[in-house]
Design a protein around this motif. Structure first.
Motif, PDB file in Angstrom:
ATOM      1  N   ARG A 200     -67.633 -28.834  -7.825  1.00  0.00           N
ATOM      2  CA  ARG A 200     -67.863 -28.277  -9.152  1.00  0.00           C
ATOM      3  C   ARG A 200     -69.103 -27.404  -9.118  1.00  0.00           C
ATOM      4  O   ARG A 200     -70.229 -27.882  -9.009  1.00  0.00           O
ATOM      5  CB  ARG A 200     -68.030 -29.410 -10.162  1.00  0.00           C
ATOM      6  CG  ARG A 200     -66.734 -30.101 -10.552  1.00  0.00           C
ATOM      7  CD  ARG A 200     -65.839 -29.246 -11.419  1.00  0.00           C
ATOM      8  NE  ARG A 200     -66.485 -28.966 -12.695  1.00  0.00           N
ATOM      9  CZ  ARG A 200     -66.412 -29.763 -13.756  1.00  0.00           C
ATOM     10  NH1 ARG A 200     -65.711 -30.894 -13.700  1.00  0.00           N
ATOM     11  NH2 ARG A 200     -67.019 -29.437 -14.890  1.00  0.00           N
ATOM     12  N   LYS A 201     -68.893 -26.110  -9.216  1.00  0.00           N
ATOM     13  CA  LYS A 201     -69.996 -25.150  -9.173  1.00  0.00           C
ATOM     14  C   LYS A 201     -70.895 -25.300 -10.400  1.00  0.00           C
ATOM     15  O   LYS A 201     -72.130 -25.190 -10.299  1.00  0.00           O
ATOM     16  CB  LYS A 201     -69.428 -23.721  -9.102  1.00  0.00           C
ATOM     17  CG  LYS A 201     -70.480 -22.613  -9.130  1.00  0.00           C
ATOM     18  CD  LYS A 201     -71.307 -22.616  -7.860  1.00  0.00           C
ATOM     19  CE  LYS A 201     -72.088 -21.325  -7.674  1.00  0.00           C
ATOM     20  NZ  LYS A 201     -73.025 -21.028  -8.785  1.00  0.00           N
TER      21      LYS A 201
ATOM     22  N   SER B 210     -66.096 -33.487  -6.476  1.00  0.00           N
ATOM     23  CA  SER B 210     -65.700 -32.816  -5.233  1.00  0.00           C
ATOM     24  C   SER B 210     -64.461 -33.478  -4.664  1.00  0.00           C
ATOM     25  O   SER B 210     -64.203 -34.674  -4.888  1.00  0.00           O
ATOM     26  CB  SER B 210     -66.839 -32.847  -4.212  1.00  0.00           C
ATOM     27  OG  SER B 210     -67.182 -34.179  -3.876  1.00  0.00           O
ATOM     28  N   LEU B 211     -63.712 -32.699  -3.901  1.00  0.00           N
ATOM     29  CA  LEU B 211     -62.476 -33.154  -3.281  1.00  0.00           C
ATOM     30  C   LEU B 211     -62.019 -32.119  -2.275  1.00  0.00           C
ATOM     31  O   LEU B 211     -62.635 -31.055  -2.150  1.00  0.00           O
ATOM     32  CB  LEU B 211     -61.387 -33.383  -4.328  1.00  0.00           C
ATOM     33  CG  LEU B 211     -60.744 -32.134  -4.996  1.00  0.00           C
ATOM     34  CD1 LEU B 211     -59.433 -32.523  -5.666  1.00  0.00           C
ATOM     35  CD2 LEU B 211     -61.664 -31.480  -6.000  1.00  0.00           C
TER      36      LEU B 211
ATOM     37  N   THR C 188     -63.331 -27.591 -21.065  1.00  0.00           N
ATOM     38  CA  THR C 188     -64.639 -27.414 -20.416  1.00  0.00           C
ATOM     39  C   THR C 188     -64.823 -25.930 -20.119  1.00  0.00           C
ATOM     40  O   THR C 188     -64.539 -25.451 -19.013  1.00  0.00           O
ATOM     41  CB  THR C 188     -64.712 -28.232 -19.109  1.00  0.00           C
ATOM     42  OG1 THR C 188     -64.262 -29.575 -19.351  1.00  0.00           O
ATOM     43  CG2 THR C 188     -66.127 -28.270 -18.556  1.00  0.00           C
ATOM     44  N   PRO C 189     -65.309 -25.156 -21.108  1.00  0.00           N
ATOM     45  CA  PRO C 189     -65.369 -23.686 -20.966  1.00  0.00           C
ATOM     46  C   PRO C 189     -66.156 -23.203 -19.754  1.00  0.00           C
ATOM     47  O   PRO C 189     -65.838 -22.152 -19.183  1.00  0.00           O
ATOM     48  CB  PRO C 189     -66.033 -23.243 -22.285  1.00  0.00           C
ATOM     49  CG  PRO C 189     -65.718 -24.335 -23.247  1.00  0.00           C
ATOM     50  CD  PRO C 189     -65.746 -25.595 -22.449  1.00  0.00           C
ATOM     51  N   ASN C 190     -67.199 -23.948 -19.366  1.00  0.00           N
ATOM     52  CA  ASN C 190     -68.012 -23.487 -18.234  1.00  0.00           C
ATOM     53  C   ASN C 190     -67.534 -24.051 -16.903  1.00  0.00           C
ATOM     54  O   ASN C 190     -68.227 -23.922 -15.888  1.00  0.00           O
ATOM     55  CB  ASN C 190     -69.480 -23.871 -18.451  1.00  0.00           C
ATOM     56  CG  ASN C 190     -69.687 -25.389 -18.504  1.00  0.00           C
ATOM     57  OD1 ASN C 190     -68.752 -26.124 -18.834  1.00  0.00           O
ATOM     58  ND2 ASN C 190     -70.891 -25.838 -18.207  1.00  0.00           N
ATOM     59  N   PHE C 191     -66.340 -24.663 -16.883  1.00  0.00           N
ATOM     60  CA  PHE C 191     -65.776 -25.259 -15.661  1.00  0.00           C
ATOM     61  C   PHE C 191     -65.685 -24.206 -14.558  1.00  0.00           C
ATOM     62  O   PHE C 191     -65.171 -23.102 -14.758  1.00  0.00           O
ATOM     63  CB  PHE C 191     -64.382 -25.808 -15.961  1.00  0.00           C
ATOM     64  CG  PHE C 191     -63.717 -26.498 -14.795  1.00  0.00           C
ATOM     65  CD1 PHE C 191     -63.740 -27.876 -14.686  1.00  0.00           C
ATOM     66  CD2 PHE C 191     -63.049 -25.777 -13.809  1.00  0.00           C
ATOM     67  CE1 PHE C 191     -63.119 -28.529 -13.630  1.00  0.00           C
ATOM     68  CE2 PHE C 191     -62.433 -26.408 -12.745  1.00  0.00           C
ATOM     69  CZ  PHE C 191     -62.469 -27.791 -12.657  1.00  0.00           C
ATOM     70  N   ALA C 192     -66.214 -24.547 -13.387  1.00  0.00           N
ATOM     71  CA  ALA C 192     -66.147 -23.632 -12.240  1.00  0.00           C
ATOM     72  C   ALA C 192     -66.139 -24.447 -10.959  1.00  0.00           C
ATOM     73  O   ALA C 192     -66.810 -25.475 -10.853  1.00  0.00           O
ATOM     74  CB  ALA C 192     -67.327 -22.674 -12.246  1.00  0.00           C
ATOM     75  N   MET C 193     -65.354 -23.984  -9.984  1.00  0.00           N
ATOM     76  CA  MET C 193     -65.261 -24.658  -8.693  1.00  0.00           C
ATOM     77  C   MET C 193     -65.651 -23.687  -7.586  1.00  0.00           C
ATOM     78  O   MET C 193     -65.494 -22.466  -7.720  1.00  0.00           O
ATOM     79  CB  MET C 193     -63.844 -25.186  -8.443  1.00  0.00           C
ATOM     80  CG  MET C 193     -63.323 -26.119  -9.515  1.00  0.00           C
ATOM     81  SD  MET C 193     -61.776 -26.944  -9.063  1.00  0.00           S
ATOM     82  CE  MET C 193     -62.401 -28.394  -8.230  1.00  0.00           C
TER      83      MET C 193
END
Length: 555
Positions: A206-207, A325-326, A345-350
């Motif tokens: 998860r960035k 993480s995965l 989760t609007p700010n979700f980033a990977m």
């Protein structure tokens, strides 16, 4: 008139007739106003039809495309979502227009592909062509040739598949991979012809969690431990609860990408250590890996329910803002999760991270697929016109066929911008609301496999997020030198290895879970190794060694 005189007149007449025929043949057999049959199939009016072409040196009649082909192939999930069989794919519809060949597709029930394949092979009631991953064929492909189930293609490729022939001649490493130990080319292959197509799975984090905690992407196992600890304690999902799951361990992922275990220079299966084949779980380094995983599990850095977490639960943990993480793919992982989570989760980033080493600049093994791993189309021994079928398959390796089966129909699914085939909104923003993978499946097959050379430019556009493209690039930096090439076992070897390793893998998985969950003390590792040895793993290693040695001798 005497008999001798009659004979002389007859001989002269025959000579004149032969001379006349020779002159007629040299003149092309027609006048300036008539049609001519040009050698080597150069008559433009014959292109794309089923008429025999004329060739010379040697003087043989070229084959036409077949009128009909019966074709067995598993129905891919993305295709199955919108169609009943591959005949609805627009690339195959166009191929029928070009060649005049109709195809009767035979799709086994989903989930029963392997069983149906084995039953079909055993019965001898075969279609004309079978598309399959032949690395899993019972008894091995050389035996299937000997038993008249499929045919050797070497000579037919030389004579009737100029596009495939050129590919193999220009790329001897491909030819080595598609040739068996006995020298047989048995399939029209699926080739991954670019590094970005060969490294497509790896560690994902998860960035937005890293950014919230002001952490850099980890590059070593020690740095991973620091990050996972912060995920556990730092409330990166910002809900005020200590409910974060730092890392989801999954045994099948371990077998694919060697995450963490690869840092110790081994894999969870067979690997090549400088030409010597070894089995990872019996090596001392495996104990070090298990010790690390058991420590992380005890400290709640690993999902406490990893052993029972299936795909649906994993999805829920990612999209529910719990999992940090995965292991994942750029498409079904980074891309899909980013899309699913954006509403809640609007700010979700990977972000895809590099494979970690024990120390900076150290050894890090990762996921890698060889250009050919057994996937392709074989022609069966009962097919009536194998040379015609091969010619039909060879079209996919031509320039036109390559674009058709990698990008679909020009003007519909793609347009050419210079020499780059760029997808249209029919693919990227489908008007029917189809996901990109399903939109692609309606037009072409490069999204999964088939008898083609897969084009990396399809993937460049499929990975629409920069994070997806970056992940693929980072995973390519891993070391692949110890990974086993796609070797071929003999009938006896295959039977022996399957019998031994089915039991070994079951035991390995059970004990790996127990060690990691601290249900089995790591002090019992030697007993674990002894049990695997008693199950005959050395015989399986010897078989893999023999197969590897034969592979190295291929030309």
């Amino acid at each position: 008139m005497t008999k001798t005189k009659k004979q002389r007149i007859l001989q002269v007449s025959i000579a004149l007739l032969i001379f006349t025929l020779i002159i007629a043949g040299c003149s092309g057999g027609g006048t300036n106003g008539g049609s001519t049959n040009k050698p080597n199939g150069t008559n433009e009016s014959n292109k794309g039809n089923n008429d025999p072409q004329v060739s010379d040196d040697p003087v043989t009649e070229d084959v036409s495309y077949p009128d009909k082909v019966t074709y067995w192939v598993a129905l891919g999930a993305n295709a199955a979502a919108t169609m009943k069989d591959y005949g609805e794919i627009k690339a195959y519809k166009k191929l029928e227009e070009v060649t005049g060949t109709t195809v009767e597709f035979q799709h086994p029930p989903t989930g029963q592909e392997r069983d149906q394949f084995n039953l079909m092979i055993a019965s001898g009631k075969l279609p004309d062509a079978i598309e399959y991953n032949w690395s899993g064929a019972p008894k091995g492909v050389d035996s299937l040739i000997k038993e008249n189930r499929i045919i050797r293609l070497n000579e037919l490729i030389e004579e009737h598949a100029p596009n495939l022939k050129k590919l193999l001649d220009d790329n001897p490493e491909f030819k080595k991979l598609v040739t068996t130990d006995e020298g047989n080319i048995y399939t029209v292959p699926f080739i991954r012809n670019h590094p970005s197509l060969q490294s497509v799975n790896g560690p994902v984090m998860r960035k937005d969690w890293l950014d919230y905690l002001n952490l850099s992407e980890p590059k070593t196992i020690a740095e991973w431990e620091t990050v996972l600890t912060a995920f556990r304690d730092g409330d990166p999902n910002q809900n005020g609860e200590k409910d974060e799951i730092p890392y989801l361990f999954h045994i099948p992922d371990l077998d694919i990408n060697h995450l963490f275990i690869g840092a110790y220079g081994i894999t969870s299966g067979f690997y090549n250590d400088g030409g010597t084949i070894k089995y990872g779980p019996t090596q001392p380094e495996f104990k070090e890996f298990l010790t690390l995983m058991a420590k992380w599990y005890k400290e709640k850095l690993i999902d406490q329910d990893f052993a029972t977490t299936d795909g649906k639960l994993r999805d829920a943990k990612v999209t529910g803002n719990q999992l940090g993480s995965l292991s994942a793919y750029p498409g079904s992982g980074i891309g899909r999760y980013t899309e699913l989570a954006k509403e809640t989760t609007p700010n979700f980033a990977m972000v895809g991270t590099v494979y970690p080493a024990l120390e900076k600049g150290g050894y890090a093994m990762g996921q890698f697929s060889f250009p050919f791993t057994g996937e392709g189309t074989a022609i069966t021994a009962t097919a009536k016109d194998p040379e015609k079928i091969l010619k039909w398959l060879d079209y996919k390796y031509s320039d036109e066929g390559h674009l058709l089966f990698n990008f679909g129909i020009e003007g519909e699914s793609y347009v050419m911008e210079g020499d780059y085939p760029k997808f249209t909104d029919t693919i990227l923003n489908n008007p029917e609301g189809l996901p990109i993978t399903q939109a692609m499946a309606k037009y072409f097959i490069s999204g999964w496999s088939g008898p083609i050379v897969q084009d990396y430019r399809y993937q460049e556009q499929y990975f629409q997020l920069e994070e997806q493209r970056n992940a693929s690039a980072r995973w390519q930096t891993a070391n692949h030198e110890k990974l086993m090439p796609p070797v071929t076992l003999t009938i006896d070897e295959s039977s022996k290895v399957s019998s031994i390793m089915n039991d070994v893998k079951t035991y390995r998985d059970e004990m790996m879970t127990r060690f990691i969950m601290n249900a089995e003390p790591i002090e019992n590792f030697d007993k674990f190794v002894s049990t695997i040895e008693s199950m005959g793993v050395q015989e399986a290693i010897a078989a893999q060694q023999a197969a590897y040695d034969r592979f190295q001798q291929r030309k």
